[in-house]
Design a protein around this motif. Structure first.
Motif, PDB file in Angstrom:
ATOM      1  N   ALA A  75      -2.814   0.234   6.172  1.00  0.00           N
ATOM      2  CA  ALA A  75      -1.839  -0.779   6.591  1.00  0.00           C
ATOM      3  C   ALA A  75      -2.188  -1.310   7.972  1.00  0.00           C
ATOM      4  N   PHE A 123       1.104  -9.372   3.563  1.00  0.00           N
ATOM      5  CA  PHE A 123       1.302  -7.920   3.509  1.00  0.00           C
ATOM      6  C   PHE A 123       2.791  -7.637   3.504  1.00  0.00           C
ATOM      7  N   THR A 133      -2.836  -5.180   8.839  1.00  0.00           N
ATOM      8  CA  THR A 133      -1.943  -5.885   9.766  1.00  0.00           C
ATOM      9  C   THR A 133      -2.607  -6.218  11.089  1.00  0.00           C
ATOM     10  N   THR A 147       0.831  -1.201   0.000  1.00  0.00           N
ATOM     11  CA  THR A 147       0.000   0.000   0.000  1.00  0.00           C
ATOM     12  C   THR A 147       0.866   1.252   0.000  1.00  0.00           C
ATOM     13  N   LYS A 205       4.524  -4.499   2.473  1.00  0.00           N
ATOM     14  CA  LYS A 205       4.949  -3.206   2.991  1.00  0.00           C
ATOM     15  C   LYS A 205       3.910  -2.154   2.703  1.00  0.00           C
ATOM     16  N   GLY A 206       4.023  -1.066   3.443  1.00  0.00           N
ATOM     17  CA  GLY A 206       3.171   0.088   3.228  1.00  0.00           C
ATOM     18  C   GLY A 206       3.997   1.353   3.358  1.00  0.00           C
ATOM     19  N   GLY A 212      -1.679   5.707   7.145  1.00  0.00           N
ATOM     20  CA  GLY A 212      -1.286   4.419   7.688  1.00  0.00           C
ATOM     21  C   GLY A 212      -2.443   3.569   8.195  1.00  0.00           C
TER      22      GLY A 212
END
Length: 171
Positions: free
Chosen positions: A39, A52, A43, A29, A54-55, A36
């Motif tokens: 994410a 997942f 998570t 993302t 990374k964001g 955030g």
């Protein structure tokens, strides 16, 4: 169990994580307006670490305009919150991750910001998938700052689910 999100967001995030795991896909993302939260929603779901990747959170207008290799000319011409910039962020996310699908989300949560074309509450989404491209979309959400941000998270989760389904079909 304590949670940051309501049932609709938790359920949507769980569906994204489960679908990505079932398809063997990784997710990434890039967020501006949601800061955030997208994410965080992903998570918060058990098993997210399997899919997942990374964001990125790009919040300052300079970061939005140039983050992940976006051409600063796009923001100068269209504004940092615009379909072209959001699409460039999605493409940058594709290039700066090993993810199979991803989504970029920008917008104006308020109470300030926005303009005649894109008032407060405007959110742009753009996604990518390795097996093809995904069109962006524009929405305008009502409510206060938090309501706009949470609506953007919900919309981004819906977009991610669609991208995962499309990628699964094309494999």
């Amino acid at each position: 169990m304590s949670t940051l999100f309501d049932e609709a967001i938790r359920s949507a995030a769980s569906r994204v994580i489960a679908a990505a795991a079932d398809a063997g896909l990784r997710v990434a993302t890039v967020e501006t307006v949601t800061g955030g939260l997208l994410a965080a929603a992903l998570t918060e779901t058990p098993g997210a670490s399997k899919v997942f990747e990374k964001g990125f959170v790009l919040y300052h207008s300079d970061a939005k305009a140039t983050g992940l290799g976006a051409d600063p000319g796009l923001a100068a011409t269209h504004g940092a919150v615009s379909a072209p910039v959001t699409a460039a962020l999605a493409e940058g996310l594709r290039e700066h991750s090993g993810a199979d699908v991803g989504v970029a989300v920008t917008g104006y949560a308020g109470p300030t910001g926005g303009n005649d074309r894109d008032p407060v509450g405007t959110v742009y989404l753009a996604g990518f998938r390795r097996g093809g491209t995904a069109a962006g979309e524009r929405s305008v959400f009502g409510g206060d700052r938090l309501a706009v941000r949470l609506a953007a998270v919900q919309a981004a989760l819906t977009r991610l689910a669609e991208l995962i389904d499309q990628e699964r079909v094309d494999r």
